[in-house]
Design a protein around this motif. Structure first.
Motif, PDB file in Angstrom:
ATOM      1  N   LEU A 166       0.835  -1.211   0.000  1.00  0.00           N
ATOM      2  CA  LEU A 166       0.000   0.000   0.000  1.00  0.00           C
ATOM      3  C   LEU A 166       0.864   1.253   0.000  1.00  0.00           C
ATOM      4  O   LEU A 166       0.607   2.200  -0.772  1.00  0.00           O
ATOM      5  N   ILE A 167       1.896   1.300   0.844  1.00  0.00           N
ATOM      6  CA  ILE A 167       2.782   2.464   0.909  1.00  0.00           C
ATOM      7  C   ILE A 167       3.418   2.722  -0.449  1.00  0.00           C
ATOM      8  O   ILE A 167       3.486   3.865  -0.921  1.00  0.00           O
ATOM      9  N   ARG A 168       3.881   1.659  -1.091  1.00  0.00           N
ATOM     10  CA  ARG A 168       4.488   1.808  -2.415  1.00  0.00           C
ATOM     11  C   ARG A 168       3.485   2.401  -3.409  1.00  0.00           C
ATOM     12  O   ARG A 168       3.813   3.292  -4.200  1.00  0.00           O
ATOM     13  N   PRO A 185       8.985  16.550   3.988  1.00  0.00           N
ATOM     14  CA  PRO A 185      10.442  16.548   3.773  1.00  0.00           C
ATOM     15  C   PRO A 185      10.851  15.481   2.767  1.00  0.00           C
ATOM     16  O   PRO A 185      10.324  14.363   2.771  1.00  0.00           O
ATOM     17  N   TYR A 186      11.809  15.834   1.935  1.00  0.00           N
ATOM     18  CA  TYR A 186      12.251  14.951   0.858  1.00  0.00           C
ATOM     19  C   TYR A 186      12.740  13.603   1.400  1.00  0.00           C
ATOM     20  O   TYR A 186      12.458  12.542   0.819  1.00  0.00           O
ATOM     21  N   GLY A 187      13.466  13.635   2.511  1.00  0.00           N
ATOM     22  CA  GLY A 187      14.007  12.401   3.071  1.00  0.00           C
ATOM     23  C   GLY A 187      12.910  11.416   3.447  1.00  0.00           C
ATOM     24  O   GLY A 187      12.994  10.216   3.135  1.00  0.00           O
ATOM     25  N   ILE A 188      11.870  11.884   4.116  1.00  0.00           N
ATOM     26  CA  ILE A 188      10.763  11.002   4.512  1.00  0.00           C
ATOM     27  C   ILE A 188      10.022  10.502   3.281  1.00  0.00           C
ATOM     28  O   ILE A 188       9.653   9.319   3.185  1.00  0.00           O
ATOM     29  N   ASP A 189       9.796  11.395   2.323  1.00  0.00           N
ATOM     30  CA  ASP A 189       9.113  11.032   1.084  1.00  0.00           C
ATOM     31  C   ASP A 189       9.820   9.864   0.388  1.00  0.00           C
ATOM     32  O   ASP A 189       9.200   8.856   0.027  1.00  0.00           O
ATOM     33  N   MET A 190      11.132   9.970   0.213  1.00  0.00           N
ATOM     34  CA  MET A 190      11.875   8.928  -0.484  1.00  0.00           C
ATOM     35  C   MET A 190      11.955   7.646   0.333  1.00  0.00           C
ATOM     36  O   MET A 190      11.859   6.539  -0.206  1.00  0.00           O
ATOM     37  N   LYS A 191      12.132   7.767   1.645  1.00  0.00           N
ATOM     38  CA  LYS A 191      12.252   6.569   2.470  1.00  0.00           C
ATOM     39  C   LYS A 191      10.942   5.786   2.525  1.00  0.00           C
ATOM     40  O   LYS A 191      10.956   4.552   2.614  1.00  0.00           O
ATOM     41  N   LEU A 192       9.813   6.485   2.472  1.00  0.00           N
ATOM     42  CA  LEU A 192       8.533   5.786   2.383  1.00  0.00           C
ATOM     43  C   LEU A 192       8.460   4.951   1.112  1.00  0.00           C
ATOM     44  O   LEU A 192       7.983   3.816   1.118  1.00  0.00           O
TER      45      LEU A 192
END
Length: 263
Positions: A166-168, A185-192
């Motif tokens: 689902l997250i993907r 934040p970009y970091g959280i966005d990409m890590k998700l």
């Protein structure tokens, strides 16, 4: 349009994706004084300003010629481009990157009439909601089984596997998360987005190990494979979320290898 600059510029920083560049693209033989558009999600890495016929029409993060001052972002916005009286769209991109392992353009630019792009955007938006709703239903169903059956851990792990998918689905190709939280934040966005690569194999393996009574305490072939998948996924997951994004995204290729080898 030239793509990423890693292989175009022979400097250590550029080879690692860091730097700043100007891209210039002139499109002719269009309808005069007509509105066209680009969907800008995942098109530039990572901050950019786009000018059309001298006017700023799109901005993502903070792009700087001093690339170390870049503020990285991704954007779900549509850039509207209006041709001049001669049917020309003259585009200038200012792009800078200091966080991602690649820099520059990311994928093809698809130019279309604005009305068609907005219609496509609505269809894609609705489809993404349907897809997310289906996965959420599966997750809730198995989570309910876990609670109603007095801690049925096979169902619990399958619910987490569904949550990873689902997250993907809501962060990658069409990000519902960024649509509602554009300042994330970009970091959280990409890590998700990276989460599925370690979380899906890890929890699916835990689900299978309980379903087929694989004992982690003995070293049978099955248990060795199961433990390898679980431990490797745990290490990758911790590293991705603990490290800053400029280092975490270096783990994408190892994570993809782990993902496909696991399945």
């Amino acid at each position: 349009v030239p793509s990423v600059w890693n292989t175009l510029v022979d400097t250590p920083a550029a080879k690692n994706g860091k730097g700043a560049a100007t891209y210039h693209l002139r499109i002719e033989n269009l309808k005069p004084n007509f509105r066209y558009a680009f969907f800008m999600f995942n098109k530039v890495i990572t901050a950019a300003n786009l000018y059309c016929n001298g006017k700023l029409v799109f901005s993502q993060g903070y792009a700087s010629e001093k690339y170390t001052e870049t503020v990285s972002r991704r954007s779900m916005n549509i850039a509207v481009l209006e041709s001049d009286s001669a049917g020309i769209i003259d585009l200038v991109f200012h792009i800078s990157n200091n966080a991602y392992r690649k820099g520059g353009m990311h994928g093809a630019l698809k130019l279309t009439e604005e009305k068609h792009l907005r219609r496509w955007f609505t269809l894609k938006f609705n489809y993404s909601f349907f897809y997310a709703g289906a996965l959420l239903s599966v997750m809730i169903y198995h989570l309910s089984l876990f609670l109603l059956r007095k801690y049925d851990w096979t169902s619990f792990y399958f619910s987490l596997f569904s949550f990873a998918i689902l997250i993907r689905g809501i962060t990658a190709d069409f990000s519902l998360v960024l649509f509602y939280l554009p300042d994330m934040p970009y970091g959280i966005d990409m890590k998700l987005e990276y989460t599925v690569m370690f979380m899906a194999p890890l929890f699916f393996m835990l689900h299978l190990s309980l379903l087929y009574d694989i004992d982690f305490k003995v070293n049978t072939p099955k248990s060795v494979i199961a433990k390898s998948i679980v431990y490797a996924g745990s290490v990758l997951g911790l590293a991705i979320w603990i490290l800053p994004v400029r280092l975490a995204n270096m783990l994408v290729i190892p994570s993809l290898c782990y993902f496909f080898l696991s399945f």
